[in-house]
Design an enzyme around this catalytic site. Structure first.
Site, mmCIF file in Angstrom:
data_model
loop_
_atom_site.group_PDB
_atom_site.id
_atom_site.type_symbol
_atom_site.label_atom_id
_atom_site.label_comp_id
_atom_site.label_asym_id
_atom_site.label_seq_id
_atom_site.Cartn_x
_atom_site.Cartn_y
_atom_site.Cartn_z
ATOM 1 C CG ASN A 7 14.347 38.681 105.648
ATOM 2 O OD1 ASN A 7 15.279 39.355 106.113
ATOM 3 N ND2 ASN A 7 14.358 38.212 104.420
ATOM 4 C CE LYS A 14 10.952 40.192 101.416
ATOM 5 N NZ LYS A 14 11.816 39.321 100.651
ATOM 6 N NE ARG A 91 18.120 36.288 104.397
ATOM 7 C CZ ARG A 91 18.443 37.285 103.595
ATOM 8 N NH1 ARG A 91 17.722 38.391 103.583
ATOM 9 N NH2 ARG A 91 19.477 37.193 102.791
ATOM 10 C CG HIS A 180 21.680 33.796 97.848
ATOM 11 N ND1 HIS A 180 22.432 34.206 96.771
ATOM 12 C CD2 HIS A 180 20.873 34.833 98.165
ATOM 13 C CE1 HIS A 180 22.103 35.440 96.449
ATOM 14 N NE2 HIS A 180 21.166 35.856 97.278
ATOM 15 C CG HIS A 208 19.449 32.314 94.912
ATOM 16 N ND1 HIS A 208 18.393 31.952 95.708
ATOM 17 C CD2 HIS A 208 19.413 33.666 94.857
ATOM 18 C CE1 HIS A 208 17.739 33.023 96.105
ATOM 19 N NE2 HIS A 208 18.350 34.084 95.610
ATOM 20 N NE ARG A 241 25.339 42.845 96.631
ATOM 21 C CZ ARG A 241 24.425 41.956 97.034
ATOM 22 N NH1 ARG A 241 24.320 40.776 96.461
ATOM 23 N NH2 ARG A 241 23.648 42.239 98.040
ATOM 24 N N GLY A 330 14.121 34.750 91.172
ATOM 25 C CA GLY A 330 13.403 35.526 90.153
ATOM 26 C C GLY A 330 13.845 35.268 88.723
ATOM 27 C CD GLU A 333 11.633 30.509 91.427
ATOM 28 O OE1 GLU A 333 10.439 30.847 91.377
ATOM 29 O OE2 GLU A 333 12.297 30.553 92.484
ATOM 30 C CG ASN A 334 9.928 33.976 86.889
ATOM 31 O OD1 ASN A 334 8.967 33.228 86.763
ATOM 32 N ND2 ASN A 334 10.256 34.557 88.021
ATOM 33 C CD GLU A 388 15.981 33.005 100.115
ATOM 34 O OE1 GLU A 388 15.286 33.727 99.369
ATOM 35 O OE2 GLU A 388 17.144 33.285 100.434
HETATM 36 P P1 ADP Z 1 15.817 39.253 95.266
HETATM 37 O O1 ADP Z 1 17.257 38.919 95.132
HETATM 38 O O2 ADP Z 1 15.549 40.707 95.435
HETATM 39 O O3 ADP Z 1 15.027 38.347 96.223
HETATM 40 P P2 ADP Z 1 14.249 37.931 93.202
HETATM 41 O O4 ADP Z 1 14.650 36.530 93.415
HETATM 42 O O5 ADP Z 1 12.852 38.318 93.515
HETATM 43 O O6 ADP Z 1 15.262 38.958 93.822
HETATM 44 O O7 ADP Z 1 14.533 38.279 91.654
HETATM 45 C C1 ADP Z 1 14.272 39.545 91.142
HETATM 46 C C2 ADP Z 1 14.658 39.586 89.676
HETATM 47 O O8 ADP Z 1 14.044 38.497 88.990
HETATM 48 C C3 ADP Z 1 14.148 40.830 88.974
HETATM 49 O O9 ADP Z 1 15.063 41.883 89.118
HETATM 50 C C4 ADP Z 1 14.045 40.356 87.543
HETATM 51 O O10 ADP Z 1 15.293 40.577 86.910
HETATM 52 C C5 ADP Z 1 13.823 38.869 87.641
HETATM 53 N N1 ADP Z 1 12.464 38.459 87.269
HETATM 54 C C6 ADP Z 1 11.352 38.472 88.026
HETATM 55 N N2 ADP Z 1 10.283 38.035 87.341
HETATM 56 C C7 ADP Z 1 10.716 37.734 86.085
HETATM 57 C C8 ADP Z 1 10.111 37.230 84.906
HETATM 58 N N3 ADP Z 1 8.819 36.939 84.844
HETATM 59 N N4 ADP Z 1 10.911 37.046 83.826
HETATM 60 C C9 ADP Z 1 12.215 37.313 83.875
HETATM 61 N N5 ADP Z 1 12.849 37.799 84.948
HETATM 62 C C10 ADP Z 1 12.130 38.003 86.054
#
Ligand code: ADP
Length: 401
Positions: A7, A14, A91, A180, A208, A241, A330, A333-334, A388
């Site tokens: 990528n 990457k 990618r 995405h 996503h 954005r 990110g 999922e989190n 991905e």
């Molecule tokens: P990218 O679009 O750069 O691939 P990611 O999918 O890695 O981004 O998501 C990055 C974002 O996910 C971070 O900016 C943050 O806001 C969020 N994030 C990452 N880990 C956590 C977490 N443990 N809890 C909440 N938000 C998180």
């Protein structure tokens, strides 16, 4: 089957190498700041051997040459010879209308990707560079391009056309493409498998939510609409954005604030979104600030989740029946808080989040977090880790087979 996935960004590369027969990631890593004095390379194998280096890699070729030398290294490496690689998957951000599925790369394909540069001036040139470098360094290994836009090529015309004069579409390709796609497609397949529904029958809305963010409405396993448009700027509020705004705002900025196009581009892509509203673009920081009473952070969260909820409403109206909502990336999922805010007060639509399950989502695994009622038709709410690179590797395998 060993597949290398690349990528390439404007100053980054990457990489991840898969052994698909054994479902293993053999090694992965990243080179950043290519072209700068201190480019930074990191490498890690599945057995946790690691390597780091700061060196002035002048270009992607030098970076990839270094990666290959590490992959072949006696102590650190995971390959005895480059000939063990059966394919390289790349990618590529924009495939326009020409690339509806991934494809094996030849001169014609390179030209096709080059033709898309006006639509993705920041992304397609480094992707193309990565492809060319890889072709020159692995001349005997087949190369496959996997496009972020392909999955959304099933959108119907009424979803992808803008209400602009036809010529702009016919002659210049102005339409919605969506991005995405690899991630939306991957999590939809994982969700279908988890729910025991054939992918051709799955109706889902995928979220996503990363630093960039998009949603997709998936009917019968196919994307019928998505929130990003001709570029990734349209749609949801993102880290930096703006997402959807009144298209007349740039006229105002030019007329009243004397901003030129470059500054407006920078404003909307890099200085807006969560960052524009509250000065931070990481949901972890914003959530903490909001909890401590920071009003701007609370407003940022409210605007972010409100926009997603509006798209959810729109996509619910597009699907005759809904099997699942799928959260990934990110934030998806989190962030317990973001999922909770988006799904609040939707019980009347059959969307019931189980607060405890939502709080206790374990990282890196598929989880169902809906409240279980007696009704079997309850809409499932899933958290699915995206991958991905793995999807690019398996699409590469599919094309080569
Ligand atoms: P990218 O679009 O750069 O691939 P990611 O999918 O890695 O981004 O998501 C990055 C974002 O996910 C971070 O900016 C943050 O806001 C969020 N994030 C990452 N880990 C956590 C977490 N443990 N809890 C909440 N938000 C998180």
């Amino acid at each position: 089957m060993k597949i290398l996935v690349l990528n390439a960004g404007s100053s980054s590369l990457k990489y991840k190498i898969f052994d698909l027969d054994h479902d293993l990631v053999l090694a992965s890593g990243l080179v950043e700041k290519i072209g700068e004095e201190k480019a930074h390379l990191i490498y890690e194998t599945k057995s946790k051997k690691t390597y780091e280096e700061e060196a002035p890699f002048k270009n992607h070729k030098e970076a990839l040459e270094k990666i290959i030398s590490i992959l072949l290294d006696k102590k650190l490496g995971v390959l005895n010879s480059v000939s063990e690689l059966q394919g390289v998957g790349h990618r590529v951000v924009h495939g326009g209308e020409s690339f509806k599925i991934p494809c094996k790369v030849n001169e014609e394909v390179l030209k096709g990707i080059e033709k898309m540069i006006p639509l993705a001036p920041l992304h397609n040139p480094p992707n193309l560079e990565g492809l060319k470098v890889s072709m020159s360094l692995f001349p005997k290994v087949p190369q496959v391009a996997v496009f972020d836009t392909s999955f959304h090529q099933t959108m119907p015309k009424h979803a992808f056309r803008y209400a602009l004069p036809e010529d702009l579409y016919e002659k210049h390709g102005l339409r919605r493409y969506g991005f995405h796609g690899t991630s939306h497609h991957y999590v939809a397949k994982v969700a279908a498998n988890y729910l025991n529904i054939p992918i051709e029958k799955l109706n889902a809305i995928t979220f996503h939510l990363g630093n960039g963010g998009s949603m997709a409405a998936i009917k019968g396993g196919k994307s019928i609409d998505t929130s990003m448009g001709m570029t990734p700027l349209e749609g949801l509020v993102m880290g930096t954005r703006s997402g959807d705004i009144d298209p007349a705002i740039p006229f105002f900025l030019e007329r009243e604030l004397k901003m030129d196009l470059k500054s407006i581009d920078l404003l909307l892509n890099k200085k807006s979104g969560l960052k524009g509203i509250c000065g931070k673009n990481d949901i972890r920081d914003i959530s903490r600030l909001s909890k401590n009473g920071d009003e701007k952070a609370t407003l940022a969260l409210n605007i972010y989740c409100y926009r997603i909820k509006k798209y959810l409403g729109a996509y619910l109206a597009l699907l005759p029946k809904l099997d699942a909502l799928v959260f990934t990336a990110g934030i998806g999922e989190n962030s317990t808080l973001v999922r909770e805010m988006i799904l609040k007060d939707l019980n009347h639509l059959g969307i019931n989040l189980d607060q405890e399950k939502n709080k206790n989502v374990k990282r890196g695994t598929i989880q169902a977090i809906q409240a279980e009622g007696k009704d079997q038709t309850v809409i499932k709410i899933l958290v699915v880790p995206t991958d991905e690179e793995k999807e690019i590797a398996s699409q590469t395998k599919g094309i080569l087979n």
